[in-house]
Design an enzyme around this catalytic site. Structure first.
Site, mmCIF file in Angstrom:
data_model
loop_
_atom_site.group_PDB
_atom_site.id
_atom_site.type_symbol
_atom_site.label_atom_id
_atom_site.label_comp_id
_atom_site.label_asym_id
_atom_site.label_seq_id
_atom_site.Cartn_x
_atom_site.Cartn_y
_atom_site.Cartn_z
ATOM 1 N N HIS A 98 13.982 25.346 -15.801
ATOM 2 C CA HIS A 98 14.055 23.899 -15.962
ATOM 3 C C HIS A 98 12.703 23.319 -16.373
ATOM 4 C CE1 HIS A 98 17.962 23.235 -13.423
ATOM 5 N NE2 HIS A 98 18.096 24.159 -14.365
ATOM 6 N N GLU A 123 10.868 20.933 -15.276
ATOM 7 C CA GLU A 123 9.873 20.693 -14.229
ATOM 8 C C GLU A 123 9.062 21.949 -13.927
ATOM 9 O OE1 GLU A 123 13.142 20.087 -14.271
ATOM 10 O OE2 GLU A 123 13.722 18.831 -12.581
ATOM 11 N N CYS A 180 16.856 18.702 -9.871
ATOM 12 C CA CYS A 180 17.870 19.306 -9.012
ATOM 13 C C CYS A 180 17.203 19.735 -7.702
ATOM 14 C CB CYS A 180 18.522 20.502 -9.704
ATOM 15 S SG CYS A 180 17.406 21.910 -9.946
ATOM 16 N N CYS A 239 14.573 22.631 -8.150
ATOM 17 C CA CYS A 239 13.312 22.208 -8.770
ATOM 18 C C CYS A 239 12.519 21.312 -7.819
ATOM 19 C CB CYS A 239 13.585 21.474 -10.079
ATOM 20 S SG CYS A 239 14.151 22.546 -11.414
ATOM 21 N N HIS A 272 3.730 -6.919 -5.934
ATOM 22 C CA HIS A 272 2.549 -7.168 -5.126
ATOM 23 C C HIS A 272 2.928 -7.839 -3.804
ATOM 24 C CE1 HIS A 272 -0.514 -6.987 -8.692
ATOM 25 N NE2 HIS A 272 0.309 -5.955 -8.654
ATOM 26 N N CYS A 281 -4.449 -11.083 -7.543
ATOM 27 C CA CYS A 281 -4.593 -10.971 -8.992
ATOM 28 C C CYS A 281 -4.212 -12.313 -9.613
ATOM 29 C CB CYS A 281 -3.710 -9.847 -9.530
ATOM 30 S SG CYS A 281 -1.938 -10.227 -9.470
ATOM 31 N N CYS A 292 -0.427 -13.344 -9.145
ATOM 32 C CA CYS A 292 -0.106 -13.703 -7.756
ATOM 33 C C CYS A 292 -0.755 -15.029 -7.372
ATOM 34 C CB CYS A 292 -0.560 -12.593 -6.812
ATOM 35 S SG CYS A 292 0.404 -11.063 -6.953
#
Length: 429
Positions: free
Chosen positions: A71, A73, A105, A108, A288, A316, A319
């Site tokens: 696979h 991964e 899966c 993996c 956030h 930030c 926000c």
């Protein structure tokens, strides 16, 4: 079976199929259908960055596909071991991001878990277009275990599809055009994933409560997700407090080394009821804490109330503007924000965000010893005294001077002083 290094256990070398895939391949294999039984191949678009306090440094990106019954991964893990871990210093810290056509899966996921367990200098974010065999209890269990091991697991939203299209697709300069029902299918995939992951989120103390809900935004920063999960807790551990609220200089603190945005809040009502307390945590790549806080306060429909917030980082710009708009709509509400550190204070958009807070009537200040002590008492351990770290007050005064210079440079010092002289209490009868 205990942890082991997957790369060392296999000598065969796998390579990415290419850096870019065709538009047709992407649209076919990454389409987030509810049922896609005819799509048996797994494509994995990856990006590897070296963690740095200032900004992540991109090292590699490309595409893997399942090969020889191996696979995608696992192919990546073999390649990463040979081409990155063997070449660069073991002291380097790396961030790995996967965009996958199918979620891993259970086999993996098991291999990825063991790889992460043997390489503590890695962090992994997994965004998947579709969930693989989600009714299988083993698949569900290993997705939970990935989260518990520190990996971020999420469904691909419009933002991830756009990023994937721009970075991994031979797009010919064309913009990504969402297919029909992309957002509808995302909400389906996301809801199923949250059902799977809900049992594995970190539990909070028995004396506190936790809520899980979805929050949808209108407009925000480019990285803002449309639907995200919220976790609310009441208490922090002593270790969390000392590591997260430590007000050292920014160059020694970066998100990749575990410093996260926390917001602790306390609401005092004028009707004599006991104060309401809570603590919110921002997860990287998600909503956030300040926006989660606003959502919570709006749901309570409060009017006259005093709110004190303790933040690990100042807000930030996005926000800050949303906090300011919230305060302007509620003139009777008193909101005082104390921050341990200033976030990108040298950048004008962040300074302008702070200005919007002051102009709306929100009191913004830097945490000093009394505030750290109060935060400890209310949100950590009221039975034990707070022991300040070395240089706490010196660093606080430096940060206060920095904040004062921002006020002066924007001509807001008099305005802030006027707000500071306001009576913080119920109106006089």
């Amino acid at each position: 079976m205990g942890p082991f290094c997957l790369g060392c256990s296999h000598r065969k070398c796998y390579s990415p199929i290419r850096n870019l895939i065709s538009q047709e391949t992407f649209k076919f294999h990454f389409k987030n259908l509810r049922y896609a039984i005819d799509r048996k191949d797994t494509f994995l678009c990856y990006e590897v960055t070296r963690k740095d306090c200032d900004s992540p440094v991109s090292l590699h990106h490309g595409v893997f596909k399942n090969k020889d019954n191996i696979h995608a991964e696992i192919c990546f893990l073999y390649w990463f071991h040979d081409k990155v871990l063997k070449v660069l210093s073991p002291r380097e810290e790396f961030k790995i991001t996967w965009y996958m056509s199918w979620s891993p899966c259970f086999e993996c996921a098991e291999q990825v878990l063991r790889f992460l367990a043997t390489h503590h200098n890695l962090s992994l974010d997994i965004f998947s277009s579709r969930l693989y065999n989600i009714r299988d209890p083993e698949n569900q269990q290993n997705l939970c275990r990935l989260v518990q091991e520190g990996a971020q697991v999420a469904a691909m939203d419009l933002y991830e599809f756009k990023k994937c299209w721009k970075k991994f697709v031979d797009n010919g300069g064309r913009r990504f055009r969402p297919w029909k029902k992309l957002l509808t299918n995302f909400r389906y995939q996301d809801s199923k994933l949250q059902e799977i992951l809900r049992p594995c989120y970190i539990p909070v103390p028995s004396s506190s409560s936790s809520t899980l809900s979805n929050i949808c935004l209108t407009k925000g920063l480019p990285e803002t997700r449309f639907c995200v999960e919220r976790r609310r807790v009441h208490l922090l551990s002593e270790e969390e407090f000392y590591s997260q609220f430590y007000n050292q200089r920014v160059k020694h603190l970066c998100y990749y080394h575990g410093v996260k945005p926390y917001l602790c809040y306390q609401l005092e009502q004028f009707n004599g009821q006991a104060p309401l307390k809570g603590c919110l945590l921002s997860e990287k790549g998600k909503q956030h804490a300040e926006i989660l806080f606003l959502d919570k306060i709006r749901s309570m429909e409060l009017s006259q109330v005093i709110i004190t917030c303790y933040l690990t980082w100042s807000p930030c710009p996005n926000c800050a503007w949303q906090l300011a708009a919230f305060k302007r709509d509620r003139p009777d509400l008193i909101l005082h924000i104390y921050t341990s550190r200033l976030y990108f204070h040298w950048k004008r958009p962040f300074q302008k965000g702070l200005c919007s807070l002051w102009q709306s009537g929100i009191l913004v200040d830097v945490m000093d010893l009394p505030q750290f002590t109060d935060c400890w008492t209310n949100f950590v351990n009221p039975k034990r005294p707070f022991w300040p770290w070395k240089g706490l007050e010196i660093i606080s005064r430096r940060t206060q001077r920095r904040l004062h210079r921002i006020k002066e440079s924007w001509g807001l010092q008099d305005l802030v002083n006027d707000f500071g002289n306001l009576q913080l209490g119920p109106p006089m009868s």
